[in-house]
Design a protein around this motif. Structure first.
Motif, PDB file in Angstrom:
ATOM      1  N   UNK A   1       1.000  -1.237  -0.238  1.00  0.00           N
ATOM      2  CA  UNK A   1       0.308   0.148   0.292  1.00  0.00           C
ATOM      3  C   UNK A   1       0.800   1.193  -0.406  1.00  0.00           C
ATOM      4  N   UNK A   2       1.502   0.618   1.087  1.00  0.00           N
ATOM      5  CA  UNK A   2       2.856   2.383   0.973  1.00  0.00           C
ATOM      6  C   UNK A   2       3.516   2.840  -0.462  1.00  0.00           C
ATOM      7  N   UNK A   3       4.130   1.368  -1.490  1.00  0.00           N
ATOM      8  CA  UNK A   3       4.707   1.280  -2.401  1.00  0.00           C
ATOM      9  C   UNK A   3       3.426   2.487  -3.491  1.00  0.00           C
ATOM     10  N   UNK A   4       2.443   1.650  -3.462  1.00  0.00           N
ATOM     11  CA  UNK A   4       1.437   2.526  -4.910  1.00  0.00           C
ATOM     12  C   UNK A   4       0.723   3.705  -4.407  1.00  0.00           C
ATOM     13  N   UNK A   5       1.088   3.975  -3.273  1.00  0.00           N
ATOM     14  CA  UNK A   5       0.301   5.340  -2.555  1.00  0.00           C
ATOM     15  C   UNK A   5       1.889   6.464  -3.125  1.00  0.00           C
ATOM     16  N   UNK A   6       3.530   5.625  -3.441  1.00  0.00           N
ATOM     17  CA  UNK A   6       4.316   6.770  -3.531  1.00  0.00           C
ATOM     18  C   UNK A   6       5.490   6.554  -4.489  1.00  0.00           C
ATOM     19  N   UNK A   7       5.143   5.105  -5.347  1.00  0.00           N
ATOM     20  CA  UNK A   7       6.445   5.295  -6.040  1.00  0.00           C
ATOM     21  C   UNK A   7       6.085   6.397  -7.774  1.00  0.00           C
ATOM     22  N   UNK A   8       7.487   7.163  -7.977  1.00  0.00           N
ATOM     23  CA  UNK A   8       7.439   8.394  -8.891  1.00  0.00           C
ATOM     24  C   UNK A   8       6.028   7.534  -9.820  1.00  0.00           C
ATOM     25  N   UNK A   9       5.306   8.585 -10.734  1.00  0.00           N
ATOM     26  CA  UNK A   9       4.347   8.589 -11.689  1.00  0.00           C
ATOM     27  C   UNK A   9       5.343   8.030 -13.034  1.00  0.00           C
ATOM     28  N   UNK A  10       4.872   7.026 -13.873  1.00  0.00           N
ATOM     29  CA  UNK A  10       5.625   6.441 -14.519  1.00  0.00           C
ATOM     30  C   UNK A  10       4.827   7.456 -15.973  1.00  0.00           C
ATOM     31  N   UNK A  11       4.063   8.188 -15.982  1.00  0.00           N
ATOM     32  CA  UNK A  11       3.827   8.998 -17.245  1.00  0.00           C
ATOM     33  C   UNK A  11       2.920   8.586 -18.423  1.00  0.00           C
ATOM     34  N   UNK A  12       2.249   9.491 -19.022  1.00  0.00           N
ATOM     35  CA  UNK A  12       1.704   8.819 -20.883  1.00  0.00           C
ATOM     36  C   UNK A  12       2.848   7.675 -21.543  1.00  0.00           C
ATOM     37  N   UNK A  13       4.234   7.667 -21.134  1.00  0.00           N
ATOM     38  CA  UNK A  13       4.586   6.810 -22.111  1.00  0.00           C
ATOM     39  C   UNK A  13       4.152   5.452 -21.191  1.00  0.00           C
ATOM     40  N   UNK A  14       3.909   5.076 -20.423  1.00  0.00           N
ATOM     41  CA  UNK A  14       3.942   3.768 -19.919  1.00  0.00           C
ATOM     42  C   UNK A  14       5.445   3.327 -19.678  1.00  0.00           C
ATOM     43  N   UNK A  15       5.762   2.090 -19.895  1.00  0.00           N
ATOM     44  CA  UNK A  15       6.946   1.347 -18.886  1.00  0.00           C
ATOM     45  C   UNK A  15       7.990   1.662 -19.796  1.00  0.00           C
ATOM     46  N   UNK A  16       9.279   2.421 -19.465  1.00  0.00           N
ATOM     47  CA  UNK A  16      10.419   2.711 -20.228  1.00  0.00           C
ATOM     48  C   UNK A  16      11.640   2.309 -19.537  1.00  0.00           C
ATOM     49  N   UNK A  17      12.919   2.258 -19.958  1.00  0.00           N
ATOM     50  CA  UNK A  17      13.766   1.359 -19.944  1.00  0.00           C
ATOM     51  C   UNK A  17      14.505   2.159 -18.667  1.00  0.00           C
ATOM     52  N   UNK A  18      14.011   3.568 -18.584  1.00  0.00           N
ATOM     53  CA  UNK A  18      14.752   4.857 -17.827  1.00  0.00           C
ATOM     54  C   UNK A  18      13.694   5.361 -16.224  1.00  0.00           C
ATOM     55  N   UNK A  19      12.612   4.264 -16.376  1.00  0.00           N
ATOM     56  CA  UNK A  19      12.236   4.563 -15.584  1.00  0.00           C
ATOM     57  C   UNK A  19      12.692   3.696 -14.320  1.00  0.00           C
ATOM     58  N   UNK A  20      12.717   5.322 -13.205  1.00  0.00           N
ATOM     59  CA  UNK A  20      13.325   5.464 -11.098  1.00  0.00           C
ATOM     60  C   UNK A  20      11.463   5.048 -11.178  1.00  0.00           C
ATOM     61  N   UNK A  21      10.867   3.506 -10.017  1.00  0.00           N
ATOM     62  CA  UNK A  21      10.107   3.310  -9.890  1.00  0.00           C
ATOM     63  C   UNK A  21      10.034   3.958  -8.870  1.00  0.00           C
ATOM     64  N   UNK A  22      10.940   3.730  -7.373  1.00  0.00           N
ATOM     65  CA  UNK A  22      11.417   4.285  -6.267  1.00  0.00           C
ATOM     66  C   UNK A  22      12.326   5.715  -6.483  1.00  0.00           C
ATOM     67  N   UNK A  23      12.085   6.779  -5.253  1.00  0.00           N
ATOM     68  CA  UNK A  23      13.035   7.635  -4.927  1.00  0.00           C
ATOM     69  C   UNK A  23      14.365   6.252  -4.437  1.00  0.00           C
ATOM     70  N   UNK A  24      15.434   6.948  -4.866  1.00  0.00           N
ATOM     71  CA  UNK A  24      17.162   5.825  -4.323  1.00  0.00           C
ATOM     72  C   UNK A  24      17.078   4.654  -5.407  1.00  0.00           C
ATOM     73  N   UNK A  25      16.084   4.672  -5.504  1.00  0.00           N
ATOM     74  CA  UNK A  25      15.628   3.321  -6.475  1.00  0.00           C
ATOM     75  C   UNK A  25      16.702   2.738  -7.192  1.00  0.00           C
ATOM     76  N   UNK A  26      16.925   1.827  -8.471  1.00  0.00           N
ATOM     77  CA  UNK A  26      17.442   1.694  -9.475  1.00  0.00           C
ATOM     78  C   UNK A  26      16.076   2.246 -10.230  1.00  0.00           C
ATOM     79  N   UNK A  27      16.987   2.332 -11.390  1.00  0.00           N
ATOM     80  CA  UNK A  27      16.022   2.175 -12.762  1.00  0.00           C
ATOM     81  C   UNK A  27      15.817   1.193 -13.417  1.00  0.00           C
TER      82      UNK A  27
END
Length: 209
Positions: A97-123
């Motif tokens: 639930x925390x992850x769903x509320x706090x993940x970085x917006x993915x944007x209209x493009x949808x999944x992309x290889x440089x997406x960083x889902x969470x702050x301080x995490x890996x792309x």
């Protein structure tokens, strides 16, 4: 012909406690331990008279899976941090639930290889390059066949590495396997890289009844 067995770690505490996976470090459940025992017994019959080296992610759920398998195969576990799941940064130790509320917006493009889902995490690019670097190190340092106990995301990227995926292809492809599954990579007589078995869970059938 080289063989690489990839084991997706067995059921972990984060699966039953509504926790996000990634680098959240939780042990196997009792069911997870039984699943790992079944994997060990299955592999013992399949790899008789062949030489293997056993690697595992250093996160508890993968390492414990490997240790149980290694007991059946009389193999020691080599821990390798490069086989970890994607680094989930700020979401480590958090609930879904925390992850769903706090993940970085993915944007209209949808999944992309440089997406960083969470702050301080890996792309996802950083994750894939880390897995590729790890596998290149292992494959060039070991002459024997391999057994790798790892995670779902890592498993998919190992397959992509083995089959020669262009990194941009990962935006359109995903290999999703199951907890406690066995996959097998091989080289054939033409020295092609095969995905020989994917997501075999037949050894877990009796545990589901």
């Amino acid at each position: 012909m080289r063989k690489i067995y990839i084991i997706q770690h067995c059921q972990s505490e984060h699966h039953i406690n509504n926790m996000l996976g990634g680098w959240t470090d939780t042990p196997l459940t009792e069911l997870g331990e039984r699943q790992a025992e079944r994997i060990g017994l299955k592999l013992k019959t399949e790899i008789a008279r062949e030489e293997y080296v056993l690697y595992a992610s250093d996160l508890m759920r993968a390492k414990q899976t490997a240790e149980i398998i290694g007991k059946h195969l009389e193999l020691n576990v080599i821990e390798e941090a490069g086989l970890r799941e994607i680094n989930t940064g700020a979401a480590i130790g958090k609930t879904k639930e925390w992850a769903k509320a706090n993940r970085n917006p993915i944007g209209e493009r949808g999944f992309h290889i440089d997406y960083q889902e969470f702050q301080n995490g890996e792309t996802w690019r950083e994750f894939y390059l880390r897995v590729c670097d790890c596998m290149e190190r292992i494959i060039h340092s070991e002459q024997n066949n391999l057994i790798l106990a790892t995670h779902g995301g890592t498993l998919g990227y190992i397959i992509a590495w083995w089959t020669g995926f262009n990194i941009d292809m990962l935006e359109k492809a995903h290999f999703k396997a199951s907890v406690g599954s066995i996959s097998l990579l091989k080289t054939n007589s033409y020295q092609q890289h095969e995905l020989h078995i994917f997501n075999d869970t037949s050894h877990l059938i009796e545990l589901k009844s």
